[in-house]
Write an enzyme that holds these catalytic residues in place. Sequence first.
Site, PDB file in Angstrom:
ATOM      1  N   LYS A 238       0.800  -1.322   0.000  1.00  0.00           N
ATOM      2  CA  LYS A 238      -0.168   0.090  -0.048  1.00  0.00           C
ATOM      3  C   LYS A 238       0.877   1.084   0.040  1.00  0.00           C
ATOM      4  O   LYS A 238       0.534   2.260  -0.890  1.00  0.00           O
ATOM      5  CB  LYS A 238      -0.908   0.089   1.141  1.00  0.00           C
ATOM      6  CG  LYS A 238      -1.896  -1.173   1.286  1.00  0.00           C
ATOM      7  CD  LYS A 238      -2.675  -1.040   2.796  1.00  0.00           C
ATOM      8  CE  LYS A 238      -1.840  -1.140   4.118  1.00  0.00           C
ATOM      9  NZ  LYS A 238      -1.387  -2.439   4.198  1.00  0.00           N
TER      10      LYS A 238
ATOM     11  N   ARG B  59      -9.737   1.209   8.598  1.00  0.00           N
ATOM     12  CA  ARG B  59      -9.421  -0.091   8.922  1.00  0.00           C
ATOM     13  C   ARG B  59     -10.516  -0.935   9.692  1.00  0.00           C
ATOM     14  O   ARG B  59     -10.361  -2.197   9.957  1.00  0.00           O
ATOM     15  CB  ARG B  59      -8.365  -0.315   9.744  1.00  0.00           C
ATOM     16  CG  ARG B  59      -6.982  -0.386   8.915  1.00  0.00           C
ATOM     17  CD  ARG B  59      -5.829  -0.396  10.022  1.00  0.00           C
ATOM     18  NE  ARG B  59      -4.825  -0.877   9.925  1.00  0.00           N
ATOM     19  CZ  ARG B  59      -3.641  -0.500   9.190  1.00  0.00           C
ATOM     20  NH1 ARG B  59      -3.623   0.752   9.061  1.00  0.00           N
ATOM     21  NH2 ARG B  59      -2.473  -1.281   8.969  1.00  0.00           N
TER      22      ARG B  59
ATOM     23  N   ARG C 282      11.858  -5.447   5.009  1.00  0.00           N
ATOM     24  CA  ARG C 282      11.684  -3.795   4.706  1.00  0.00           C
ATOM     25  C   ARG C 282      12.481  -3.082   5.784  1.00  0.00           C
ATOM     26  O   ARG C 282      12.710  -3.350   6.814  1.00  0.00           O
ATOM     27  CB  ARG C 282      10.180  -3.464   4.991  1.00  0.00           C
ATOM     28  CG  ARG C 282      10.026  -1.730   5.028  1.00  0.00           C
ATOM     29  CD  ARG C 282       8.550  -1.700   5.000  1.00  0.00           C
ATOM     30  NE  ARG C 282       7.706  -2.368   6.286  1.00  0.00           N
ATOM     31  CZ  ARG C 282       6.432  -2.356   6.122  1.00  0.00           C
ATOM     32  NH1 ARG C 282       5.715  -1.814   5.364  1.00  0.00           N
ATOM     33  NH2 ARG C 282       5.796  -2.666   7.253  1.00  0.00           N
TER      34      ARG C 282
ATOM     35  N   ARG D 197      11.012  -0.531  11.203  1.00  0.00           N
ATOM     36  CA  ARG D 197      10.310  -0.560  12.013  1.00  0.00           C
ATOM     37  C   ARG D 197       9.954  -1.511  13.186  1.00  0.00           C
ATOM     38  O   ARG D 197      10.419  -2.763  13.138  1.00  0.00           O
ATOM     39  CB  ARG D 197       8.665  -0.481  11.308  1.00  0.00           C
ATOM     40  CG  ARG D 197       8.377   0.781  10.621  1.00  0.00           C
ATOM     41  CD  ARG D 197       7.241   0.732   9.791  1.00  0.00           C
ATOM     42  NE  ARG D 197       6.135  -0.132  10.298  1.00  0.00           N
ATOM     43  CZ  ARG D 197       4.970  -0.355   9.284  1.00  0.00           C
ATOM     44  NH1 ARG D 197       4.928   0.500   8.352  1.00  0.00           N
ATOM     45  NH2 ARG D 197       3.923  -1.010   9.906  1.00  0.00           N
TER      46      ARG D 197
ATOM     47  N   ARG E  97      -0.985  -8.824  13.139  1.00  0.00           N
ATOM     48  CA  ARG E  97      -1.514  -7.736  12.310  1.00  0.00           C
ATOM     49  C   ARG E  97      -2.303  -8.325  11.130  1.00  0.00           C
ATOM     50  O   ARG E  97      -3.457  -7.675  10.844  1.00  0.00           O
ATOM     51  CB  ARG E  97      -0.444  -6.978  11.723  1.00  0.00           C
ATOM     52  CG  ARG E  97       0.095  -5.890  12.718  1.00  0.00           C
ATOM     53  CD  ARG E  97       1.819  -5.616  12.264  1.00  0.00           C
ATOM     54  NE  ARG E  97       1.877  -4.675  11.125  1.00  0.00           N
ATOM     55  CZ  ARG E  97       2.988  -4.627  10.476  1.00  0.00           C
ATOM     56  NH1 ARG E  97       4.154  -5.201  11.043  1.00  0.00           N
ATOM     57  NH2 ARG E  97       3.135  -3.850   9.163  1.00  0.00           N
TER      58      ARG E  97
HETATM   59  P1  AP5 Z   1       4.847  -1.583   1.695  1.00  0.00           P
HETATM   60  O1  AP5 Z   1       4.697  -0.704   0.550  1.00  0.00           O
HETATM   61  O2  AP5 Z   1       5.522  -0.842   3.063  1.00  0.00           O
HETATM   62  O3  AP5 Z   1       3.586  -2.360   2.321  1.00  0.00           O
HETATM   63  P2  AP5 Z   1       2.273  -1.831   3.251  1.00  0.00           P
HETATM   64  O4  AP5 Z   1       0.959  -2.419   2.575  1.00  0.00           O
HETATM   65  O5  AP5 Z   1       2.428  -0.306   3.177  1.00  0.00           O
HETATM   66  O6  AP5 Z   1       2.605  -2.308   4.464  1.00  0.00           O
HETATM   67  P3  AP5 Z   1       2.350  -1.782   6.097  1.00  0.00           P
HETATM   68  O7  AP5 Z   1       3.180  -2.825   6.902  1.00  0.00           O
HETATM   69  O8  AP5 Z   1       3.032  -0.520   6.139  1.00  0.00           O
HETATM   70  O9  AP5 Z   1       1.077  -1.915   6.270  1.00  0.00           O
HETATM   71  P4  AP5 Z   1       0.340  -1.685   7.639  1.00  0.00           P
HETATM   72  O10 AP5 Z   1      -1.040  -1.777   7.169  1.00  0.00           O
HETATM   73  O11 AP5 Z   1       0.711  -3.301   8.678  1.00  0.00           O
HETATM   74  O12 AP5 Z   1       0.975  -0.691   8.472  1.00  0.00           O
HETATM   75  P5  AP5 Z   1       0.608   0.742   8.864  1.00  0.00           P
HETATM   76  O13 AP5 Z   1       1.901   1.592   8.728  1.00  0.00           O
HETATM   77  O14 AP5 Z   1      -0.615   1.288   8.052  1.00  0.00           O
HETATM   78  O15 AP5 Z   1       5.593  -2.877   1.367  1.00  0.00           O
HETATM   79  C1  AP5 Z   1       6.292  -3.801   2.484  1.00  0.00           C
HETATM   80  C2  AP5 Z   1       7.603  -4.322   1.753  1.00  0.00           C
HETATM   81  O16 AP5 Z   1       7.231  -5.118   0.448  1.00  0.00           O
HETATM   82  C3  AP5 Z   1       8.493  -3.245   1.521  1.00  0.00           C
HETATM   83  O17 AP5 Z   1       9.727  -3.620   1.573  1.00  0.00           O
HETATM   84  C4  AP5 Z   1       8.238  -3.265  -0.026  1.00  0.00           C
HETATM   85  O18 AP5 Z   1       9.483  -2.944  -0.803  1.00  0.00           O
HETATM   86  C5  AP5 Z   1       7.939  -4.585  -0.560  1.00  0.00           C
HETATM   87  N1  AP5 Z   1       6.901  -4.738  -1.833  1.00  0.00           N
HETATM   88  C6  AP5 Z   1       6.023  -3.753  -2.042  1.00  0.00           C
HETATM   89  N2  AP5 Z   1       5.470  -4.245  -3.184  1.00  0.00           N
HETATM   90  C7  AP5 Z   1       6.029  -5.388  -3.506  1.00  0.00           C
HETATM   91  C8  AP5 Z   1       5.953  -6.217  -4.634  1.00  0.00           C
HETATM   92  N3  AP5 Z   1       4.717  -6.185  -5.408  1.00  0.00           N
HETATM   93  N4  AP5 Z   1       6.656  -7.522  -4.685  1.00  0.00           N
HETATM   94  C9  AP5 Z   1       7.752  -7.453  -3.864  1.00  0.00           C
HETATM   95  N5  AP5 Z   1       7.859  -6.663  -2.674  1.00  0.00           N
HETATM   96  C10 AP5 Z   1       7.221  -5.654  -2.678  1.00  0.00           C
HETATM   97  O19 AP5 Z   1       0.080   0.588  10.252  1.00  0.00           O
HETATM   98  C11 AP5 Z   1       0.901   0.216  11.549  1.00  0.00           C
HETATM   99  C12 AP5 Z   1       0.149  -0.007  12.732  1.00  0.00           C
HETATM  100  O20 AP5 Z   1      -0.578   1.289  12.916  1.00  0.00           O
HETATM  101  C13 AP5 Z   1      -0.959  -0.894  12.429  1.00  0.00           C
HETATM  102  O21 AP5 Z   1      -0.626  -2.280  13.129  1.00  0.00           O
HETATM  103  C14 AP5 Z   1      -2.011  -0.233  13.789  1.00  0.00           C
HETATM  104  O22 AP5 Z   1      -1.483  -0.433  15.089  1.00  0.00           O
HETATM  105  C15 AP5 Z   1      -1.721   1.242  13.711  1.00  0.00           C
HETATM  106  N6  AP5 Z   1      -2.643   1.955  12.618  1.00  0.00           N
HETATM  107  C16 AP5 Z   1      -2.454   2.493  11.529  1.00  0.00           C
HETATM  108  N7  AP5 Z   1      -3.589   2.898  10.800  1.00  0.00           N
HETATM  109  C17 AP5 Z   1      -4.611   2.492  11.950  1.00  0.00           C
HETATM  110  C18 AP5 Z   1      -5.922   2.880  11.762  1.00  0.00           C
HETATM  111  N8  AP5 Z   1      -6.736   3.411  10.793  1.00  0.00           N
HETATM  112  N9  AP5 Z   1      -6.747   2.234  12.638  1.00  0.00           N
HETATM  113  C19 AP5 Z   1      -6.226   1.665  13.894  1.00  0.00           C
HETATM  114  N10 AP5 Z   1      -4.731   1.472  14.052  1.00  0.00           N
HETATM  115  C20 AP5 Z   1      -4.091   1.820  12.868  1.00  0.00           C
END
Ligand code: AP5
Length: 222
Positions: A13, A88, A127, A161, A172
Amino acid sequence: MNIIFLGPPGAGKGTQSKRLEARYGIAQISTGDMLRAEVKAGSEIGQEAKTLMDAGRLVPDSMIVSMLEKRIQQPDCAKGFILDGFPRTVGQAEALDEVLARLKSQIDVVLVLQVDEDALADRIAGRFSCAKCGASYNDVSKPTKVPDTCDVCGSHDFVRRADDNRETVASRLASYRKETMPLLPYYEKKVKVAFIDGMAPIEDVSSQIDTIMQEVEQITQK
Ligand code: AP5
């Protein structure tokens, strides 16, 4: 143009929404990044969020909705926004609908990145990002061109992270299945929902998204 990105942790994402931000000039809003900034600043919200994030659990809807409501009214969102990691829960989606109705705005498309669960832990464990400019990399799929040197700013300082470990990924993923997957039927009743093969290489995923965005642009310009 207002876009929601849905997908499990590590689906891509952030990778794809940053690219869309550059391409369309609309603001990328990552609630995860916003929360990590609060944690870094040591704010009251950050302290409360840190324990939950480190355990791979969602923060309360009330905390995130008010942050998001203020953020989408900032000047850089005037042309639109890409929501990366929000909503979410169905509660967050309902709250977003109310805010958008008040602002006389709407979501134009929901992009859903589909990735095999087995691949997610490896992606997340691999990552890392530049500590100076935030550019994102992966040990396997997107290493730096020169070892230990950021492609963008040349820094040699990288960070991982706190929640990027195999234990946290399981909780997660469980949160995603239980709380976030019900958003698919929620949005399918209201707006265009497009499914993307997130197992393809990064550039191929981007091409799939470009094709969908062309269709959405044609519809919104009518
Ligand atoms: P990346 O693009 O970083 O993936 P992502 O989907 O953004 O993953 P996240 O881990 O950031 O998502 P998340 O939803 O768990 O975390 P968030 O920060 O939102 O890609 C991942 C890796 O794969 C990278 O190294 C990339 O290079 C690689 N990659 C990408 N595409 C690829 C491909 N096609 N092929 C191969 N490799 C690839 O949330 C973190 C925490 O915050 C949550 O757990 C929660 O506690 C809290 N939080 C955030 N938002 C909310 C909300 N709205 N409500 C409640 N809690 C929340």
